[in-house]
Write a protein that holds these residues in place. Structure first.
Motif, mmCIF file in Angstrom:
data_model
loop_
_atom_site.group_PDB
_atom_site.id
_atom_site.type_symbol
_atom_site.label_atom_id
_atom_site.label_comp_id
_atom_site.label_asym_id
_atom_site.label_seq_id
_atom_site.Cartn_x
_atom_site.Cartn_y
_atom_site.Cartn_z
ATOM 1 N N ASP A 1 32.137 -70.449 40.720
ATOM 2 C CA ASP A 1 31.307 -69.386 40.144
ATOM 3 C C ASP A 1 29.849 -69.634 40.490
ATOM 4 N N GLN A 2 29.154 -68.581 40.926
ATOM 5 C CA GLN A 2 27.734 -68.712 41.248
ATOM 6 C C GLN A 2 26.962 -67.665 40.442
ATOM 7 N N HIS B 1 36.922 -68.793 47.736
ATOM 8 C CA HIS B 1 36.785 -67.833 46.638
ATOM 9 C C HIS B 1 35.494 -68.085 45.875
ATOM 10 N N VAL B 2 34.486 -67.303 46.198
ATOM 11 C CA VAL B 2 33.202 -67.456 45.512
ATOM 12 C C VAL B 2 33.009 -66.244 44.610
ATOM 13 N N ASN B 3 33.019 -66.514 43.319
ATOM 14 C CA ASN B 3 32.856 -65.434 42.347
ATOM 15 C C ASN B 3 31.399 -65.385 41.891
ATOM 16 N N VAL B 4 30.786 -64.208 42.050
ATOM 17 C CA VAL B 4 29.420 -64.048 41.549
ATOM 18 C C VAL B 4 29.526 -63.725 40.059
ATOM 19 N N ALA B 5 29.213 -64.716 39.233
ATOM 20 C CA ALA B 5 29.410 -64.584 37.780
ATOM 21 C C ALA B 5 28.387 -63.656 37.159
ATOM 22 N N VAL C 1 30.575 -74.229 38.075
ATOM 23 C CA VAL C 1 29.678 -73.075 37.957
ATOM 24 C C VAL C 1 28.306 -73.537 38.442
ATOM 25 N N HIS C 2 27.719 -72.809 39.386
ATOM 26 C CA HIS C 2 26.397 -73.193 39.904
ATOM 27 C C HIS C 2 25.354 -72.194 39.433
#
Ligand SMILES: *Cc1c(COP(=O)(O)O)cnc(C)c1O
Length: 360
Positions: A94-95, A115-119, A145-146
């Motif tokens: 999560d970014q 899989h990069v989820n834009v949180a 989470v970043h």
């Protein structure tokens, strides 16, 4: 004459630290050599390096189950080093996107992770806000989470630490570390390029929870493997010795001034005065939502943008330097890290009032 230097980074360092470094520049600890000219594996350097780490641990109250690493490559290297260490190629992360630096971290994560989820992405506010806690769309099984607690260019700072329900939280603290106390135990990993609030460039400090070591991909370059670096006490290869030494002096300077509680109080007052002057003027404007204004980086615009050049030039002549905003956004920006004294902020405010009176 020392100017009040509002550069965003590399940034102003405490003059007492620079003077001590000058004092011992050519002959450190009576070794007949500079700290730059001796082995990083010799006793004198090792003792200094360990002391710097323990001072940093004391300042941040780093719990015993965290490792502190002194690495190279700056904050930007960590945009790739974090994914390579903490997530498999087919993992989900999560970014949280709140401006320039978290966008850069997102781009790098997308190159390395499937899989990069834009949180959350605060683009709708033009990156003048942070998401509300309830608006973070976190994945159920993210590797981490970043986020970027303080966006150095936009001047947006999280007033809270996101709750990730046990998923490791990774924070790019390059421009906010050491500005006030934090609870390290809320984070899986913290990284910070040195040249804002720690010391000279060339060094990045990584604080990582021990259980996150040993998850690196098999093909990671060895110098970037946190576990390998930790196993060697950040001496897997030659560390940036001068930057490490100077950071150590900065840590001592912070301790002598009451640590992060005292520093946080000074920084709160500095920021409050500057935002107060901007909001009270009608000529200057800061676009950031009040509850998430940065204590460290204060961007502002002038009612007449054509006057920006004159503002920067005249401020420079008055000993207030490097107030130009980042090339990507323009306007002005005052970075007021730990080394900027309250007098510097007051001198800037006095100059702003005078400039407005003459040109506004
Ligand atoms: C300055 C900065 C970086 C980049 O640091 P480099 O040392 O130039 O790689 C990354 N993140 C934040 C928040 C920064 O302020």
């Amino acid at each position: 004459m020392r100017a009040f230097n509002f550069a965003a980074g590399p940034a102003m360092l405490p003059v007492e630290v620079l003077e001590q470094a000058r004092e011992e520049f050519t002959d450190w600890h009576r070794l007949g050599a500079s700290v730059m000219e001796i082995s990083h594996r010799g006793k004198p350097f090792l003792a200094m390096a360990r002391e710097a780490e323990s001072d940093l641990r004391e300042l941040l109250a780093v719990p015993a189950n965290y490792r502190v690493l002194f690495m190279q490559g700056g904050g930007a290297a960590q945009f790739s080093v974090v994914p390579l260490n903490l997530a498999a190629a087919d993992a989900t992360v999560d970014q949280v996107v709140t401006g320039h630096w978290s966008q850069r971290a997102l781009a790098e994560a997308r190159r390395l992770i499937a899989h990069v989820n834009v949180a959350a992405d605060e683009g709708a506010s033009k990156y003048t806000t942070v998401p509300r806690p309830a608006d973070l769309k976190l994945s159920a099984r993210a590797a981490y989470v970043h986020y970027c607690p303080n966006e150095t260019i936009g001047g947006v700072e999280f007033p809270y630490v996101p709750d990730t329900s046990g998923v490791p939280l990774v924070a790019d603290m390059s421009s906010t570390i050491l500005s006030r106390p934090i609870d390290v135990s809320r984070f899986g990993l913290i990284y910070a390029g040195a040249q804002k609030n720690i010391g000279p460039s060339g060094l990045v400090v990584v604080i990582v929870r021990q259980d996150l070591l040993g998850r690196a991909r098999k093909d990671i370059p060895a110098v970037w493997d946190y576990q390998a670096v930790a196993a060697e006490g950040s001496m897997f290869n030659t560390p940036p010795t001068f930057s490490w030494y100077l950071a150590g002096l900065v840590f001592k300077w912070l301790k002598a001034r009451g640590g992060l509680a005292a520093m946080g109080e000074r920084n709160r007052v500095k920021a409050e005065r500057l935002y107060g002057a901007i909001d009270g003027s009608g000529f200057y404007r800061n676009p950031v939502a009040r509850e998430c204004r940065s204590w460290m980086n204060v961007p502002f615009t002038l009612a007449a943008p054509a006057l920006e050049g004159a503002f920067a030039t005249e401020a420079g002549a008055a000993g207030l330097i490097n107030l130009e905003g980042h090339r990507s956004v323009g306007g002005m920006r005052a970075s007021i890290y730990n080394a900027m004294p309250l007098e510097g902020v007051e001198a800037l405010i006095a100059f702003m009032k005078d400039f407005e009176r003459r040109k506004g």
